[in-house]
Design a protein around this motif. Sequence first.
Motif, PDB file in Angstrom:
ATOM      1  N   VAL A   1       6.792  -4.074   6.365  1.00 27.39           N
ATOM      2  CA  VAL A   1       5.359  -4.396   6.377  1.00 27.39           C
ATOM      3  C   VAL A   1       5.114  -5.904   6.286  1.00 27.39           C
ATOM      4  O   VAL A   1       4.051  -6.377   6.669  1.00 27.39           O
ATOM      5  CB  VAL A   1       4.557  -3.673   5.264  1.00 27.39           C
ATOM      6  CG1 VAL A   1       4.563  -2.187   5.495  1.00 27.39           C
ATOM      7  CG2 VAL A   1       5.080  -4.023   3.890  1.00 27.39           C
ATOM      8  N   ARG A   2       6.116  -6.650   5.807  1.00 27.75           N
ATOM      9  CA  ARG A   2       5.942  -8.095   5.781  1.00 27.75           C
ATOM     10  C   ARG A   2       5.803  -8.636   7.195  1.00 27.75           C
ATOM     11  O   ARG A   2       5.035  -9.558   7.458  1.00 27.75           O
ATOM     12  CB  ARG A   2       7.113  -8.755   5.075  1.00 27.75           C
ATOM     13  CG  ARG A   2       6.807 -10.173   4.638  1.00 27.75           C
ATOM     14  CD  ARG A   2       7.913 -10.742   3.856  1.00 27.75           C
ATOM     15  NE  ARG A   2       9.044 -11.009   4.738  1.00 27.75           N
ATOM     16  CZ  ARG A   2       9.915 -11.975   4.529  1.00 27.75           C
ATOM     17  NH1 ARG A   2       9.798 -12.723   3.472  1.00 27.75           N
ATOM     18  NH2 ARG A   2      10.905 -12.170   5.349  1.00 27.75           N
TER      19      ARG A   2
ATOM     20  N   TYR B   1      10.940  -0.999   2.930  1.00 27.99           N
ATOM     21  CA  TYR B   1       9.538  -0.844   3.309  1.00 27.99           C
ATOM     22  C   TYR B   1       8.819  -2.196   3.289  1.00 27.99           C
ATOM     23  O   TYR B   1       8.093  -2.539   4.225  1.00 27.99           O
ATOM     24  CB  TYR B   1       8.841   0.136   2.371  1.00 27.99           C
ATOM     25  CG  TYR B   1       7.496   0.579   2.885  1.00 27.99           C
ATOM     26  CD1 TYR B   1       7.401   1.573   3.840  1.00 27.99           C
ATOM     27  CD2 TYR B   1       6.318  -0.010   2.437  1.00 27.99           C
ATOM     28  CE1 TYR B   1       6.180   1.978   4.342  1.00 27.99           C
ATOM     29  CE2 TYR B   1       5.091   0.380   2.923  1.00 27.99           C
ATOM     30  CZ  TYR B   1       5.032   1.377   3.871  1.00 27.99           C
ATOM     31  OH  TYR B   1       3.817   1.761   4.367  1.00 27.99           O
TER      32      TYR B   1
ATOM     33  N   LEU C   1       4.385  -7.147   9.518  1.00 34.29           N
ATOM     34  CA  LEU C   1       3.035  -6.824   9.993  1.00 34.29           C
ATOM     35  C   LEU C   1       1.998  -7.742   9.346  1.00 34.29           C
ATOM     36  O   LEU C   1       0.805  -7.594   9.584  1.00 34.29           O
ATOM     37  CB  LEU C   1       2.696  -5.364   9.668  1.00 34.29           C
ATOM     38  CG  LEU C   1       3.529  -4.296  10.382  1.00 34.29           C
ATOM     39  CD1 LEU C   1       3.209  -2.914   9.821  1.00 34.29           C
ATOM     40  CD2 LEU C   1       3.263  -4.319  11.875  1.00 34.29           C
TER      41      LEU C   1
ATOM     42  N   ALA D   1       1.503  -8.015   6.006  1.00 36.50           N
ATOM     43  CA  ALA D   1       0.879  -7.362   4.848  1.00 36.50           C
ATOM     44  C   ALA D   1       0.677  -8.321   3.680  1.00 36.50           C
ATOM     45  O   ALA D   1      -0.312  -8.239   2.969  1.00 36.50           O
ATOM     46  CB  ALA D   1       1.730  -6.178   4.398  1.00 36.50           C
TER      47      ALA D   1
ATOM     48  N   SER E   1      -0.933   0.153   2.482  1.00 41.14           N
ATOM     49  CA  SER E   1       0.138   1.151   2.531  1.00 41.14           C
ATOM     50  C   SER E   1       1.237   0.851   1.518  1.00 41.14           C
ATOM     51  O   SER E   1       1.960   1.754   1.109  1.00 41.14           O
ATOM     52  CB  SER E   1       0.721   1.235   3.935  1.00 41.14           C
ATOM     53  OG  SER E   1       1.645   0.180   4.157  1.00 41.14           O
TER      54      SER E   1
ATOM     55  N   LEU F   1      -4.615  -4.630  11.137  1.00 42.51           N
ATOM     56  CA  LEU F   1      -3.281  -4.085  10.860  1.00 42.51           C
ATOM     57  C   LEU F   1      -2.650  -4.644   9.575  1.00 42.51           C
ATOM     58  O   LEU F   1      -2.099  -3.870   8.780  1.00 42.51           O
ATOM     59  CB  LEU F   1      -2.366  -4.336  12.067  1.00 42.51           C
ATOM     60  CG  LEU F   1      -1.293  -3.267  12.307  1.00 42.51           C
ATOM     61  CD1 LEU F   1      -1.913  -1.887  12.433  1.00 42.51           C
ATOM     62  CD2 LEU F   1      -0.466  -3.605  13.535  1.00 42.51           C
ATOM     63  N   PRO F   2      -2.738  -5.974   9.336  1.00 42.44           N
ATOM     64  CA  PRO F   2      -2.167  -6.472   8.078  1.00 42.44           C
ATOM     65  C   PRO F   2      -2.803  -5.843   6.839  1.00 42.44           C
ATOM     66  O   PRO F   2      -2.110  -5.557   5.868  1.00 42.44           O
ATOM     67  CB  PRO F   2      -2.466  -7.980   8.131  1.00 42.44           C
ATOM     68  CG  PRO F   2      -2.620  -8.279   9.566  1.00 42.44           C
ATOM     69  CD  PRO F   2      -3.228  -7.064  10.184  1.00 42.44           C
TER      70      PRO F   2
ATOM     71  N   THR G   1       0.435   8.179   2.903  1.00 41.86           N
ATOM     72  CA  THR G   1      -0.018   6.898   3.438  1.00 41.86           C
ATOM     73  C   THR G   1      -0.849   7.092   4.703  1.00 41.86           C
ATOM     74  O   THR G   1      -1.943   6.540   4.846  1.00 41.86           O
ATOM     75  CB  THR G   1       1.204   6.006   3.732  1.00 41.86           C
ATOM     76  OG1 THR G   1       1.899   5.775   2.509  1.00 41.86           O
ATOM     77  CG2 THR G   1       0.789   4.688   4.341  1.00 41.86           C
TER      78      THR G   1
ATOM     79  N   ALA H   1      -1.414  -2.419   6.403  1.00 40.94           N
ATOM     80  CA  ALA H   1      -0.056  -2.535   5.882  1.00 40.94           C
ATOM     81  C   ALA H   1      -0.077  -2.866   4.393  1.00 40.94           C
ATOM     82  O   ALA H   1       0.711  -2.318   3.616  1.00 40.94           O
ATOM     83  CB  ALA H   1       0.715  -3.598   6.660  1.00 40.94           C
TER      84      ALA H   1
END
Lengths: 266, 297
Positions: free
Chosen positions: B288-289, B284, B291, B293, B231, B224-225, B98, B228
């Motif tokens: 990331v939620r 995971y 962030l 994502a 990723s 960033l989102p 990643t 994420a």
Amino acid sequence: MTESLLTRLVLRLATAGVLVFIYTPLVLVAVYAFNPTIAQTWPPEGFTTEWFVTAFRNPDVLDAFWSSIIAAAFATAVALVLGTLASLAVQRFAFFGRETVSLLLLLPIALPGVVTGIALSATFQTLDVRFSLATVVLGHATFCVVIAYNNVLARLRRTPRSFEEASADLGADTWKTFRWITVPALRTALLAGGLLAFALSFDEVIVTNFTAGPATETIPLFIFRSIQRPNQLPVVNVVALVLVLLSVIPVYLAQRISEDAAGVAR
Amino acid sequence: MTVAIETTAPSRGRRLATWLHARPRLQLALLLGLPLGFFVVFYLGSLIVLFLNAFWEADPFSGKITPAFSLDAFVTLVTVDVYRVIALRTVGMALLVTLTCIVIGFPVAYYMARIAAPRTRRLLLVAILMPLWASYLVKIYTWHTMLGGNGFIDWLLEPIGLGSPGLTSLVSSWIVFTYLWLPYMVLPIHTGLERIPSSLLEASADLGARSGRTFRRVVIPLILPSIAAGSIFTFSLTLGDYITPDLISNTLFIGNVIYINSSLGNLPLAAAYSMLPVLIMGGYLFIVRRLGAFEAL
């Protein structure tokens, strides 16, 4: 913010580097297919087309191709029917648990492939179902449905209900409206979803390996099982090249469909 | 003048349509029945069967499974060190892949979104997207050939005194995983960068920030989102893959243990171990939620 000349140069070089990284193996596929020796060393010691003849006469290769096409066709058909039904329900009706439907359909893609594979394999084993092409199709259908569902749902949301209402006002019954208004509006969405589902199924190996059993072989399984047999590698090289060349078809079709869809929207 | 009035009875299809029209609940049931039945009975049912198998007993000699409650599989997984090593190896690889995809993918996405001319951008997008249609196994097979002894990589690195990491090294899997999943990272980052309005960057510059600072304080937080979101694919696909580690590194990942045990007949152990990637993926997604994502997907 304007990037300095140096930044631009570095980014340009990085992009070029990544493109070389991505395309080198795909170009090498074409070179290896003409490699005369069984050992796959580099550089190749000569040039031959004899492996193409060998590959096209190999019954295992031809059977595997057929199995892949049949499995993908059935999985796509199941996906289109189930995906369209579910998207019509979610888009046209308000009901308890509506949000959960999308999540449920997404599960086979969200979970790691190996989990779907072992779950289906465990079920087939527990119920004493014999592994065959049918079990492969069932496995593929699980993760293909969401593709059709997403494509059709997005289209339904963009298509005004007034078209269907006008059709009903003009005297058409539910079936006529569905046949002459809804289906044509969904046509390109169904094509795009079907194409993606077919490609996904044709290429799948992680779940397939769990649901196929030793007697069933799709093209990816053929490659997977052949890598351990050095004598087979020249034939695998040819199959690999054919598959890379075939992958141009969906790219081209996808382009055509998106142009078509843009035409409809305009 | 007389008007002819149609008096023929409506067709059976039409009567059915009218009858159905008055019953929206039935319509819904007819639409949902098939897809929901398939998913609840077949897919969720399979997951439940898998879950139950994890608690069943496997005879160590015959491999026959008896539906008697047992925690044997879990005890084995916790007490035998190798399962922990394999789990850590798999998660470590997923994180490394990643990170590598972010580092390699970001410059490409940035070049496409903000520097390339529109025409070049379209071509680059197709060029990045195209390999996703090419067969997954063909890509692995070709890397298998390239990384093998006296292969393309050996030939390429020989002039500088190096060689291929070979087909038993984790480095090889690292390269191939990155190769396979890179487009899944480039595409969301590209979309995210395209959505940043230029006025935001101009405002930052007007307020005195140099390029570097604008990049750190404006571009990175906004992107960033998207990172994420990308990723999720790179992480989850690495986590669930057992073909690449097998063919490229000849090593065991979580998926290999599951596959081998299921085909050897120790279904309870395979089932118990398959809870792990589900739990890891759940954790995971939870991270990331936060962030953002899911909004960037």
